[in-house]
Design an enzyme around this catalytic site. Structure first.
Site, short mmCIF file in Angstrom:
data_model
loop_
_atom_site.label_atom_id
_atom_site.label_comp_id
_atom_site.label_asym_id
_atom_site.label_seq_id
_atom_site.Cartn_x
_atom_site.Cartn_y
_atom_site.Cartn_z
N GLY A 177 18.93 0.84 57.49
CA GLY A 177 18.27 -0.36 56.97
C GLY A 177 18.16 -0.42 55.46
N SER A 178 19.00 0.33 54.75
CA SER A 178 18.91 0.27 53.29
C SER A 178 19.34 -1.11 52.77
CB SER A 178 19.72 1.39 52.63
OG SER A 178 21.10 1.19 52.79
N MET A 230 25.97 -2.83 64.16
CA MET A 230 27.15 -2.14 64.65
C MET A 230 27.62 -2.63 66.02
SD MET A 230 27.66 -0.61 61.96
CE MET A 230 28.54 0.91 61.68
N ARG A 231 27.36 -3.89 66.32
CA ARG A 231 27.85 -4.49 67.57
C ARG A 231 28.79 -5.63 67.25
NH1 ARG A 231 27.39 -1.33 71.38
NH2 ARG A 231 27.69 -3.06 72.83
N ASN A 250 27.96 -11.05 56.84
CA ASN A 250 28.11 -9.62 57.16
C ASN A 250 28.44 -8.82 55.90
OD1 ASN A 250 28.46 -7.32 58.94
ND2 ASN A 250 30.66 -7.53 58.62
N HIS A 285 30.34 -5.25 54.81
CA HIS A 285 31.28 -4.26 55.36
C HIS A 285 31.67 -3.28 54.26
CE1 HIS A 285 34.36 -2.75 58.09
NE2 HIS A 285 35.16 -2.70 57.05
C1 GAR Z 1 26.44 -0.26 55.45
O1 GAR Z 1 27.16 0.56 54.60
C2 GAR Z 1 27.31 -1.37 55.98
O2 GAR Z 1 28.32 -1.75 55.10
C3 GAR Z 1 27.88 -0.74 57.21
O3 GAR Z 1 26.84 0.01 57.76
C4 GAR Z 1 26.02 0.49 56.72
C5 GAR Z 1 24.56 0.26 57.08
O4 GAR Z 1 23.71 0.88 56.16
N1 GAR Z 1 28.35 -1.74 58.12
C6 GAR Z 1 29.41 -1.58 58.91
O5 GAR Z 1 30.08 -0.58 58.94
C7 GAR Z 1 29.73 -2.79 59.78
N2 GAR Z 1 30.92 -2.56 60.54
P1 GAR Z 1 22.16 0.51 56.11
O6 GAR Z 1 21.63 0.58 57.53
O7 GAR Z 1 21.55 1.58 55.26
O8 GAR Z 1 22.01 -0.85 55.53
#
Ligand code: GAR
Length: 200
Positions: free
Chosen positions: A12-13, A90-91, A107, A109
Site C-alpha cells: 500500500g505504499s 494483483m488481480r 493502473n 505498473h
Molecule cells: C507497485 O510497484 C506496483 O507498480 C505494482 O505493485 C506494487 C505495489 O506496491 N503493481 C503491479 O505489479 C501490477 N501488475 P505498493 O503496494 O507498495 O503500492
C-alpha cells in the site's frame, strides 16, 4: 474534489502516496474507500491509521472473476466512487469492472509499458538486461497492462541491482507520478466533457 476508490493487494505504499498528496493539497481529491483482497495486506492498516474506510473483498470467496468484480462494482457504488485507482492490485479485472467505470480506472505498473507486461515486471526487466526501466500510469483496458498511457518515469538499472533494490528505486518514481497522473486524467476527462457538450 475527485471521489477516489483505491484497490490494493500489498504493502500500500502507492495508496499512501495518493493519500499524502491529498493531505499536502497537491491533489484535489478524497479517498472514499480502500478495497483490499488479501487479509494480510498492509494497505489496510495504513488506511485505518488515516481514518479511511476499508473493505476486504477476498477473491477466494467468489466463484469467478466476473462475480468478484460485480461485488467490487457494488461496493464502489455504495461508497459513491467516481475514479478507481489500482495501486498494486494483483488481480486481472474483467469487463464487468471496466464497463462500470469507462475511462475512469487508472493502473500503476512497474515497467515502461509496453515492455514487461504482467506479473514480475521488475524481474523481467532485470533478466532482459535492459539498462533503463521505470513505471507507467495508464488507463485500464480489457487487455492486461494496455490502455492509454498517462505518465511514465524512467529508472536506471545499476550493475548490482537485485529485484528488491530496483523495485525500491522504481517505487520512488511511482509515488511521485501516480498522484500527478490522477490529476492529469481528471483534467483531461473534464476538458473532453466540456468541449463535447460545448459543441452540442
Ligand atoms: C507497485 O510497484 C506496483 O507498480 C505494482 O505493485 C506494487 C505495489 O506496491 N503493481 C503491479 O505489479 C501490477 N501488475 P505498493 O503496494 O507498495 O503500492
Amino acid at each position: 474534489p475527485l471521489k477516489l476508490g483505491i484497490m490494493a493487494s500489498g504493502s500500500g505504499s502507492n495508496f499512501e502516496a495518493v493519500a499524502q498528496a491529498i493531505d499536502d493539497k497537491q491533489l484535489n481529491a478524497q479517498i472514499q474507500v480502500l478495497i483490499y483482497n488479501n487479509p494480510a495486506a498492509k494497505a489496510a492498516s495504513r488506511a485505518a491509521k488515516r481514518g479511511i474506510e476499508t473493505v476486504l473483498l477476498n477473491h477466494r470467496e467468489y466463484k469467478n472473476r466476473e462475480v468478484f468484480d460485480q461485488k467490487i462494482v457494488q461496493t464502489l457504488r455504495e461508497y459513491d466512487v467516481e475514479w478507481l485507482i489500482l495501486a498494486g492490485w494483483m488481480r486481472v479485472v474483467t469487463s464487468v469492472l471496466i464497463d462500470a467505470f469507462p475511462d475512469r480506472i487508472i493502473n500503476i505498473h512497474p515497467s515502461l509499458l509496453p515492455s514487461f507486461k504482467g506479473i514480475h515486471a521488475v524481474e523481467q526487466a532485470l533478466k532482459a538486461g535492459v539498462k533503463i526501466t521505470g513505471c507507467t500510469v495508464h488507463l485500464v483496458r480489457l487487455e492486461v497492462d494496455s490502455g492509454p498511457i498517462l505518465m511514465q518515469a524512467a529508472v536506471p538499472i545499476l550493475p548490482d541491482d537485485t529485484a528488491e533494490t530496483l523495485h525500491a528505486r522504481i517505487q520512488v518514481q511511482e509515488h511521485r507520478i501516480l498522484p500527478q497522473a490522477i490529476a492529469l486524467a481528471a483534467q483531461a476527462n473534464l476538458i473532453t466533457h466540456v468541449s463535447v457538450s460545448g459543441i452540442g
